[in-house]
Design a protein around this motif. Structure first.
Motif, PDB file in Angstrom:
ATOM      1  N   SER A  81      45.181 110.430  27.178  1.00  0.00           N
ATOM      2  CA  SER A  81      45.102 111.685  27.920  1.00  0.00           C
ATOM      3  C   SER A  81      44.627 112.832  27.038  1.00  0.00           C
ATOM      4  CB  SER A  81      46.467 112.056  28.488  1.00  0.00           C
ATOM      5  OG  SER A  81      47.169 110.946  28.882  1.00  0.00           O
ATOM      6  N   ARG A  82      44.373 112.554  25.791  1.00  0.00           N
ATOM      7  CA  ARG A  82      43.896 113.543  24.824  1.00  0.00           C
ATOM      8  C   ARG A  82      44.923 114.623  24.523  1.00  0.00           C
ATOM      9  NH1 ARG A  82      38.219 115.727  26.420  1.00  0.00           N
ATOM     10  NH2 ARG A  82      38.283 116.358  24.261  1.00  0.00           N
ATOM     11  N   ILE A  83      46.182 114.293  24.724  1.00  0.00           N
ATOM     12  CA  ILE A  83      47.214 115.272  24.407  1.00  0.00           C
ATOM     13  C   ILE A  83      47.392 115.352  22.904  1.00  0.00           C
ATOM     14  CG2 ILE A  83      49.717 115.623  24.553  1.00  0.00           C
ATOM     15  CD1 ILE A  83      49.351 114.554  27.486  1.00  0.00           C
ATOM     16  N   ILE A  91      38.467 106.103  20.182  1.00  0.00           N
ATOM     17  CA  ILE A  91      38.626 105.898  21.621  1.00  0.00           C
ATOM     18  C   ILE A  91      37.379 106.420  22.297  1.00  0.00           C
ATOM     19  CG2 ILE A  91      39.992 106.456  23.674  1.00  0.00           C
ATOM     20  CD1 ILE A  91      42.313 107.133  21.804  1.00  0.00           C
ATOM     21  N   GLN A  92      36.798 105.603  23.171  1.00  0.00           N
ATOM     22  CA  GLN A  92      35.642 106.080  23.921  1.00  0.00           C
ATOM     23  C   GLN A  92      35.942 106.035  25.406  1.00  0.00           C
ATOM     24  OE1 GLN A  92      32.716 103.537  21.917  1.00  0.00           O
ATOM     25  NE2 GLN A  92      31.539 105.421  21.603  1.00  0.00           N
ATOM     26  N   ILE A  93      35.698 107.147  26.043  1.00  0.00           N
ATOM     27  CA  ILE A  93      36.006 107.271  27.467  1.00  0.00           C
ATOM     28  C   ILE A  93      34.739 107.655  28.200  1.00  0.00           C
ATOM     29  CG2 ILE A  93      37.376 108.494  29.172  1.00  0.00           C
ATOM     30  CD1 ILE A  93      39.195 109.323  26.705  1.00  0.00           C
ATOM     31  N   ARG A  94      34.406 106.879  29.239  1.00  0.00           N
ATOM     32  CA  ARG A  94      33.236 107.249  30.028  1.00  0.00           C
ATOM     33  C   ARG A  94      33.716 107.790  31.369  1.00  0.00           C
ATOM     34  NH1 ARG A  94      28.089 106.569  29.191  1.00  0.00           N
ATOM     35  NH2 ARG A  94      28.172 104.964  27.608  1.00  0.00           N
ATOM     36  N   GLY A  95      33.496 109.051  31.574  1.00  0.00           N
ATOM     37  CA  GLY A  95      33.904 109.662  32.832  1.00  0.00           C
ATOM     38  C   GLY A  95      35.156 110.498  32.686  1.00  0.00           C
ATOM     39  N   VAL A 122      44.423 122.349  39.537  1.00  0.00           N
ATOM     40  CA  VAL A 122      43.462 122.777  38.522  1.00  0.00           C
ATOM     41  C   VAL A 122      43.843 122.193  37.166  1.00  0.00           C
ATOM     42  CG1 VAL A 122      42.567 124.762  37.258  1.00  0.00           C
ATOM     43  CG2 VAL A 122      42.732 124.861  39.735  1.00  0.00           C
ATOM     44  N   GLN A 128      39.026 124.512  42.191  1.00  0.00           N
ATOM     45  CA  GLN A 128      39.735 125.172  43.287  1.00  0.00           C
ATOM     46  C   GLN A 128      39.094 124.851  44.627  1.00  0.00           C
ATOM     47  OE1 GLN A 128      39.950 128.926  40.979  1.00  0.00           O
ATOM     48  NE2 GLN A 128      41.842 129.248  42.084  1.00  0.00           N
TER      49      GLN A 128
ATOM     50  N   PRO B   6      29.671 111.432  31.460  1.00  0.00           N
ATOM     51  CA  PRO B   6      29.737 111.864  30.070  1.00  0.00           C
ATOM     52  C   PRO B   6      30.604 110.908  29.253  1.00  0.00           C
ATOM     53  CG  PRO B   6      31.161 113.226  31.445  1.00  0.00           C
ATOM     54  CD  PRO B   6      30.403 112.329  32.366  1.00  0.00           C
ATOM     55  N   LEU B   7      30.202 110.692  28.040  1.00  0.00           N
ATOM     56  CA  LEU B   7      30.964 109.821  27.154  1.00  0.00           C
ATOM     57  C   LEU B   7      31.736 110.699  26.173  1.00  0.00           C
ATOM     58  CD1 LEU B   7      31.494 106.894  26.145  1.00  0.00           C
ATOM     59  CD2 LEU B   7      29.654 107.290  24.527  1.00  0.00           C
ATOM     60  N   VAL B   8      33.041 110.520  26.161  1.00  0.00           N
ATOM     61  CA  VAL B   8      33.870 111.282  25.235  1.00  0.00           C
ATOM     62  C   VAL B   8      34.368 110.331  24.153  1.00  0.00           C
ATOM     63  CG1 VAL B   8      35.968 112.652  24.985  1.00  0.00           C
ATOM     64  CG2 VAL B   8      34.598 112.846  27.064  1.00  0.00           C
ATOM     65  N   THR B   9      34.196 110.708  22.920  1.00  0.00           N
ATOM     66  CA  THR B   9      34.694 109.889  21.835  1.00  0.00           C
ATOM     67  C   THR B   9      35.783 110.658  21.106  1.00  0.00           C
ATOM     68  OG1 THR B   9      32.526 108.909  21.596  1.00  0.00           O
ATOM     69  CG2 THR B   9      34.051 108.598  19.778  1.00  0.00           C
ATOM     70  N   GLU B  23      32.922 123.327  26.427  1.00  0.00           N
ATOM     71  CA  GLU B  23      34.108 122.740  27.039  1.00  0.00           C
ATOM     72  C   GLU B  23      35.010 123.841  27.586  1.00  0.00           C
ATOM     73  OE1 GLU B  23      37.105 121.065  24.602  1.00  0.00           O
ATOM     74  OE2 GLU B  23      37.587 119.497  26.048  1.00  0.00           O
ATOM     75  N   GLU B  29      38.186 127.886  35.285  1.00  0.00           N
ATOM     76  CA  GLU B  29      39.053 128.032  36.459  1.00  0.00           C
ATOM     77  C   GLU B  29      40.521 127.968  36.059  1.00  0.00           C
ATOM     78  OE1 GLU B  29      38.630 125.910  40.019  1.00  0.00           O
ATOM     79  OE2 GLU B  29      36.518 126.405  40.266  1.00  0.00           O
ATOM     80  N   LEU B  30      40.801 127.108  35.102  1.00  0.00           N
ATOM     81  CA  LEU B  30      42.178 126.992  34.643  1.00  0.00           C
ATOM     82  C   LEU B  30      42.616 128.297  33.978  1.00  0.00           C
ATOM     83  CD1 LEU B  30      44.708 125.332  34.178  1.00  0.00           C
ATOM     84  CD2 LEU B  30      43.705 124.512  32.054  1.00  0.00           C
ATOM     85  N   TYR B 117      45.972 117.440  29.209  1.00  0.00           N
ATOM     86  CA  TYR B 117      45.002 117.972  28.258  1.00  0.00           C
ATOM     87  C   TYR B 117      44.239 119.142  28.853  1.00  0.00           C
ATOM     88  CZ  TYR B 117      40.915 118.665  25.447  1.00  0.00           C
ATOM     89  OH  TYR B 117      39.954 119.261  24.676  1.00  0.00           O
ATOM     90  N   PHE B 118      44.074 120.163  28.058  1.00  0.00           N
ATOM     91  CA  PHE B 118      43.079 121.196  28.290  1.00  0.00           C
ATOM     92  C   PHE B 118      42.863 121.838  26.934  1.00  0.00           C
ATOM     93  CE2 PHE B 118      47.252 122.899  29.532  1.00  0.00           C
ATOM     94  CZ  PHE B 118      47.359 124.036  28.753  1.00  0.00           C
ATOM     95  N   ARG B 120      43.356 123.844  24.030  1.00  0.00           N
ATOM     96  CA  ARG B 120      44.573 124.596  23.733  1.00  0.00           C
ATOM     97  C   ARG B 120      44.324 126.092  23.622  1.00  0.00           C
ATOM     98  NH1 ARG B 120      46.386 120.547  25.989  1.00  0.00           N
ATOM     99  NH2 ARG B 120      47.621 119.042  24.847  1.00  0.00           N
TER     100      ARG B 120
END
Lengths: 402, 276
Positions: A81-83, A91-95, A122, A128, B6-9, B23, B29-30, B117-118, B120
């Protein structure tokens, strides 16, 4: 990374023990700032909450994560969750990842239900406009229409959960990460949530799901990963991973009780082993015979009548039943320096779920050994005769109608 | 279809870098909803509600005028002392509110950040911005007072927003540093009231900059709030324009604090949750 939407390569996360304060002083921080290096103290006190985790998740896969408390499940979710970020690996996440680690994140008690729907939505990554579009659907799902303009602090906890889940249920990211959210709410609502999860999964969405409810894992997931001490112990079809995980939890408990320190009693005779299984040595399941075995031993040979007790507690820690051979039910004697006591339940009436048990052993009127929460076990779904669908309440009762 | 996603690494590497502006923009909006939430809940369950935003500067102005203006007889650049002090109190209270809330933001919003996550940076940013609403409300008092004392602003009033922005930037810059440190060492929260109090005395709120000895002025203007208040006062009252070199030094010091703050924050935010 050809067709996988999520891939982990050697991912690990390191945590310091005992919090930061005693080991991480302002001076360390300043030194790190200057040298750009972590102080050497870090390697002394700490552990890898996750270590060398690698797996790929394909589009549409529904993955369940199982493991005991502290195995690293929550850490894994936090990383995905990227916390927080990993200390090794990639880690690679697509989407878009939508993570539900909590129901109703960001809810503010002073805000109304309506305002909180937007706040929470949100936060979860919806726009929104998207929320406005799905607003009616969300409200209908939550079932709190009449209280939309009431501050959430006036809601019951159940209503809050409903509202939170309703928002979450309308999230449609490419990858959904879910933590135990189903553990809350009443049975009716849980069913609704499970149904929604099922729908999401069947839409071809990729889902990663952590739960202690093996039932949920088995029914929802196509694949499961069993985490043990921060590492992948098994990765395969959900059914088989769950079975071997459950088998191990029973076995773990057997080896554990002998080494437990938190016990009371004279200790002349001790319970050195404990297990619960069905008659074919598989995890116990509703409606099948169950067999509880106590292994006993003593340092010096003993002789006399013994009484064993096995008190079953539910997940809320409430004692549901006491199994014991006292009061003339069955006289048992211990003779020599080792022995075994077996209790058989012809047809286990417990509903599927998680249970624990306290055990104690008495001999010649004295408490010899007692261990609270000596074992934890899962009762699997089975047929008590009323069919699998009737799982309301705590226990099944034998019944006859005319 | 997946090609377009989009690919996030995510890796363990920590780089010293500025925050990802793109980003941040995608989370606008947040930011907005957090700011409005803050405003909505700030005066909830208070008897007089939003009036607090008026009362705080008003009462402070009265007390200061009596003690420093009347009893202390402090000079006020030939402007009535109440107006003089009010033109400083508005940006000053904007600054302290933004600073206090911004510094606490990583802790107050920590629970949320442990679950979702957002970027910080949104946390201190939204806290700093939500303080601006009180400022706008309190502006009404200042306008009323200017009418009362017959002070007519000149063309300089057009520049007033710039000084307000500089004040917000200063608050954000300091809040970035302090919020990050506060997450680890809660000492910051304890020191906050003390810090803002001391800071007020080194800022020309109750006295004019003209009282500062010339030889010390360069040190004095390192405090960006000096230029913010002098500039705001000048733009409204037309008295004693801030000199260019002071303005430059103040702006530079904000810039340095802001850029270093952003870099420090960007590095710290990745594993911030672990230190809560």
């Amino acid at each position: 990374m050809t067709d996988s939407v999520l891939s982990l390569h050697g991912v690990g996360k390191y945590y310091q023990l005992g919090g930061m304060q005693p080991y991480h002083t302002l001076r360390d921080t300043l030194t790190e700032l200057v040298t750009g290096r972590k102080s050497s103290q870090q390697s002394k006190k700490g552990f890898w909450a996750l270590h060398d985790i690698s797996f790929d998740l394909k589009q549409g896969e529904v993955l369940g994560i199982v493991g005991r408390n502290g195995a690293g499940k929550s850490t894994l979710l936090k990383l995905l969750s990227r916390i927080t970020t990993p200390d090794e690996g990639r880690i690679q996440i697509r989407g878009r990842i939508g993570s539900l680690l909590e129901v109703g994140t960001g809810f503010h008690p002073e805000l109304t239900g309506r305002e909180n729907i937007f706040m929470n939505g949100v936060l979860l990554g919806m726009t929104q406009r998207e929320i406005a579009r799905k607003f009616d659907e969300i409200v209908a799902f939550s079932g709190v229409e009449e209280f939309l303009d009431t501050p959430v602090k006036r809601y019951s906890s159940g209503m809050r959960v409903r509202l939170g889940f309703a928002v979450a249920a309308h999230l449609d990211p490419e990858i959904l990460v879910v933590d135990e959210v189903l553990a809350v709410g009443d049975a009716e609502f849980q069913r609704k949530c499970l149904g929604r999860m099922n729908a999401v999964a069947s839409e071809g969405r990729t889902v990663l799901f952590v739960s202690h409810q093996m039932e949920a894992i088995q029914s929802l997931c196509t694949r499961a990963i069993w985490l043990q001490s921060g590492q992948v112990k098994q990765d395969g079809p959900a059914e088989s991973v769950v079975l071997s995980y459950l088998a191990s939890t029973t076995k773990d408990a057997i080896s554990e009780i002998g080494s437990r320190e938190d016990r009371s009693g004279q200790g002349k005779i001790r319970i050195t082993g404990l297990s619960i299984a069905d008659d074919e040595n598989r995890p116990p399941s509703t409606g099948r015979p169950a067999r509880i075995e106590f292994s006993l031993s003593s340092e010096a040979p003993q002789q006399g009548a013994v009484i064993a007790r096995f008190a079953i507690r539910d997940g809320m820690d409430k004692v549901l039943a006491l199994l014991t051979n006292e009061a003339g039910i069955q006289e048992l004697t211990f003779n020599g320096d080792a022995g075994q006591v077996v209790c058989t339940i012809p047809k286990l009436p417990l509903m599927p779920g998680e249970y624990t048990a306290d055990v104690s052993l008495w001999s010649n009127g004295y408490l010899q050994d007692k261990v609270n929460r000596a074992i934890s076990f899962t009762v699997m779904t089975g047929d008590y005769g009323a069919g699998k669908g009737h799982q309301v309440g705590v226990v099944h009762l034998d019944q006859q109608w005319s | 279809m997946q090609k377009h996603l989009p690919l996030v690494t995510i890796t363990s590497q920590k780089k010293w870098a500025l925050p990802d502006v793109r980003e941040l923009w995608s989370f606008r909006e947040l930011l907005w909803i957090l700011v409005t939430r803050d405003i909505k809940i700030r005066y909830k369950q208070t008897a007089i509600g939003i009036l607090w935003a008026l009362l705080q500067p008003l009462l402070t102005m009265v007390v200061f005028s009596v003690i420093f203006g009347k009893l202390g007889n402090l000079p006020s650049d030939s402007v009535p002392y109440p107006v003089f002090v009010m033109t400083a109190l508005l940006p000053w209270q904007l600054f302290t509110k933004a600073l206090t809330q911004g510094s606490a933001s990583m802790v107050t919003m920590g629970g949320m950040m442990g679950k979702i996550y957002f970027p910080r940076l949104i946390a201190p940013l939204s806290s700093v911005l939500s303080g601006a609403v009180d400022f706008v409300i309190a502006l009404a008092i200042l306008i009323a007072m200017m009418f009362w004392y017959g002070v007519v602003p000149g063309w300089e009033i057009m520049l007033a927003p710039l000084f307000v922005l500089l004040g917000l930037a200063s608050a954000l810059a300091v809040a970035l540093w302090l919020s990050a440190i506060n997450a680890k060492y809660r000492d910051v929260q304890q020191a906050m009231p003390f810090l803002t109090q001391i800071w007020m005395f080194i800022t020309p709120v109750i006295y004019p900059t003209s009282m500062i000895p010339q030889g010390w002025k360069w040190l004095f203007v390192l405090n960006p709030m000096v230029s913010v208040i002098d500039g705001f006062r000048w733009s409204l009252l037309g008295v004693r324009p801030p000199d260019m070199s002071s303005l430059l030094i103040s702006s530079l010091s904000v810039l340095v604090l802001l850029v270093t703050g952003l870099i420090y924050f960007a590095r710290f935010e990745k594993n911030f949750v672990d230190s809560l």
